[in-house]
Design a protein around this motif. Structure first.
Motif, short mmCIF file in Angstrom:
data_model
loop_
_atom_site.label_atom_id
_atom_site.label_comp_id
_atom_site.label_asym_id
_atom_site.label_seq_id
_atom_site.Cartn_x
_atom_site.Cartn_y
_atom_site.Cartn_z
N THR A 197 0.79 -1.00 0.03
CA THR A 197 -0.10 0.09 -0.07
C THR A 197 0.78 1.15 0.08
O THR A 197 2.05 1.18 0.62
N ALA A 278 1.34 2.87 3.31
CA ALA A 278 0.62 3.89 3.16
C ALA A 278 0.25 4.57 4.42
O ALA A 278 0.43 3.98 5.57
N ASP A 311 -8.69 -0.43 11.13
CA ASP A 311 -7.30 -0.56 11.18
C ASP A 311 -6.94 -1.73 10.26
O ASP A 311 -7.04 -3.01 10.38
N LEU A 313 -4.26 -2.88 8.94
CA LEU A 313 -3.14 -3.88 9.02
C LEU A 313 -3.73 -5.00 9.96
O LEU A 313 -3.44 -5.94 9.91
N PHE A 329 4.27 0.09 8.92
CA PHE A 329 4.86 1.14 9.10
C PHE A 329 4.62 2.06 10.30
O PHE A 329 3.41 2.06 10.65
N LYS A 347 3.67 -0.56 19.14
CA LYS A 347 2.90 -0.58 18.02
C LYS A 347 3.00 -1.96 17.16
O LYS A 347 1.97 -2.34 16.80
N LYS A 351 -0.37 -4.01 16.59
CA LYS A 351 -0.82 -4.61 15.36
C LYS A 351 -0.67 -6.05 15.07
O LYS A 351 -1.27 -6.61 14.22
O1 C5P Z 1 -1.32 2.93 13.84
P1 C5P Z 1 -0.53 3.92 12.85
O2 C5P Z 1 -1.41 4.59 11.72
O3 C5P Z 1 0.49 4.40 13.32
O4 C5P Z 1 -0.08 2.43 12.06
C1 C5P Z 1 0.75 2.62 10.95
C2 C5P Z 1 0.71 1.29 10.26
O5 C5P Z 1 -0.52 0.87 10.13
C3 C5P Z 1 1.15 1.46 9.00
O6 C5P Z 1 1.44 0.29 8.16
C4 C5P Z 1 -0.20 1.88 8.05
O7 C5P Z 1 -0.42 1.61 6.76
C5 C5P Z 1 -1.41 0.82 8.95
N1 C5P Z 1 -2.72 1.26 9.14
C6 C5P Z 1 -3.77 0.81 8.68
N2 C5P Z 1 -4.90 1.13 8.84
C7 C5P Z 1 -5.24 2.33 9.57
C8 C5P Z 1 -3.94 3.00 10.14
C9 C5P Z 1 -2.65 2.66 9.78
O8 C5P Z 1 -3.34 -0.29 7.97
N3 C5P Z 1 -6.28 2.61 9.89
#
Ligand code: C5P
Length: 409
Positions: A197, A278, A311, A313, A329, A347, A351
């Motif tokens: 992404t 992304a 979220d 990820l 990321f 984090k 995740k």
């Molecule tokens: O929580 P944060 O935004 O810092 O996490 C960053 C990571 O999670 C990145 O890899 C981003 O692409 C992903 N992300 C996601 N969905 C979201 C927010 C972040 O997949 N709503």
């Protein structure tokens, strides 16, 4: 080695015979292509006897075997000895109206050119410009040397010595072979399906406004380019990129986090490696106004209510297919290294991804820039790599960690 020696029409053509002979005596396979004019200076039987192979001259002989392509493709190196001013001009312009011109164009192997001509012709701006054009394309130019010329005069224009030409041909061929082997070894993602992404999501507020972020998509696109070069099949979910996507990457364009979530959920099961570069908006406006919000209608303050985005990820981690490697990321603004790393470790745990790439971002770091500092954390919290450089090199460091991880797992 398979060597094609092109002989063009100058008096030094007779010296090509000793170059060909040296190469044959060193055990190389030599195919000679002589231009029509070359045969006015040196006989076909001589070239055939010395090279121990049939001579090639005519573009229209052996058409059924597509000979110009076959000779060029099979060659480890093509050398033109001697190269006249005319033939140099023709190579520089990419002309292909004889067998030699066709063979040079149809080949990816290195080209070595040994010029021989009168000093005036060599020094002419046209010839010098053509030589520069060839050099810019990586052609190796051997000589010419200074010395006695055929007309009784003397100066630069004399064909380089046989040993010098032979050494240049073999060096160019060996270097090209080494590069080919390195490229082959570097294709460590061959056959792997990689989903990436990139970019920053935009969450609409009304028909003309959105909530966005400063991600340009450069790091994600660099990851796609490097994964492709390393042999992977690459799909890129692209959100509002500011940079072009390399040819060969299949692209799914999205704009909002929800669109990205839908695309990712659909594509993820088919991919073994997923890299989420992304910048996804954590929140979106609860309602999208159907008309532009008017400042007259809002008074001195505007209050918007936001709702949480999925979220992506975490959802992909929860739906993980066995054997999948997931990379997240974290773009963090803390200036203190230890503090940033601690945030990133937490984090990664939250995740549940295998690897987490930590970027330092700020008003002047990370976004929009060609450079990036990346620290890669694994699931034990160890820092696998700490790299500073352009985004292409950062992409390679990230992919190295992915390859190591998926080999180990
Ligand atoms: O929580 P944060 O935004 O810092 O996490 C960053 C990571 O999670 C990145 O890899 C981003 O692409 C992903 N992300 C996601 N969905 C979201 C927010 C972040 O997949 N709503």
């Amino acid at each position: 080695m398979r060597i094609v020696v092109g002989v063009t029409g100058g008096i030094a053509a007779y010296k090509a015979v000793s170059v060909i002979r040296s190469l044959v005596l060193l055990g190389h396979h030599v195919d000679v292509i002589a231009t029509e004019h070359a045969l006015k200076f040196v006989g076909a039987p001589t070239l055939e006897a010395i090279s121990r192979n049939p001579l090639h001259t005519d573009l229209y002989e052996g058409v059924a075997q597509v000979r110009h392509v076959a000779l060029g493709q099979q060659a480890d190196v093509i050398a033109v000895v001697p190269a006249t001013a005319n033939s140099i001009a023709r190579f520089a312009a990419g002309m292909a109206d004889d067998l030699l011109g066709n063979t040079v164009l149809a080949s990816r192997s290195p080209l070595v050119v040994a010029p021989a001509m009168h000093t005036e012709m060599w020094q002419h701006p046209a010839t010098q410009a053509n030589i520069r054009r060839l050099e810019e394309r990586g052609t190796v130019i051997v000589g010419p040397e200074s010395g006695a010329l055929t007309g009784g005069d003397s100066g630069p224009g004399r064909l380089a010595e046989t040993e010098t030409i032979v050494a240049s041909i073999l060096t160019a061929a060996r270097a090209a072979k080494r590069r080919a082997i390195e490229d082959e070894q570097a294709r460590d993602l061959s056959g792997r399906r990689v989903l990436i992404t990139a970019g920053g999501t935009r969450e609409p507020i009304d028909p003309v406004r959105f909530l966005g972020n400063r991600s340009s998509g450069r790091q994600g696109v660099a990851l796609a380019a490097r994964a492709l070069a390393r042999g992977a099949e690459v799909t890129l979910i692209a959100a509002n990129l500011e940079v072009p996507v390399p040819e060969g990457v299949s692209v799914v364009r999205v704009s909002t986090a929800q669109q990205m979530a839908t695309a990712a959920a659909e594509l993820a099961p088919r991919h073994e490696i997923i890299v989420m570069a992304a910048a996804v908006a954590d929140f979106r406006p609860e309602r999208v106004e159907s008309g532009k919000i008017k400042k007259e209608a809002t008074g001195d303050a505007l209050t918007l209510t936001f709702t949480k985005n999925p979220d992506i990820l975490r959802q992909l981690v929860a739906a993980r297919v066995p054997g999948q490697t997931l990379v997240g990321f974290a773009a963090e603004t803390e200036a203190d290294d230890a503090e940033r790393l601690e945030i990133a470790r937490r984090k990664r745990e939250r995740k549940g991804c295998d690897l987490l790439v930590l970027n330092q971002v700020g008003w002047h770091e990370g976004f929009q820039s060609e450079y990036n500092r990346v620290q890669i954390i694994d699931d034990s919290g160890s820092v696998l790599a700490d790299h500073e450089g352009d985004k292409m090199s950062a992409a390679d460091v990230i992919l190295d960690a992915v390859v190591q991880r998926s080999l180990a797992g």
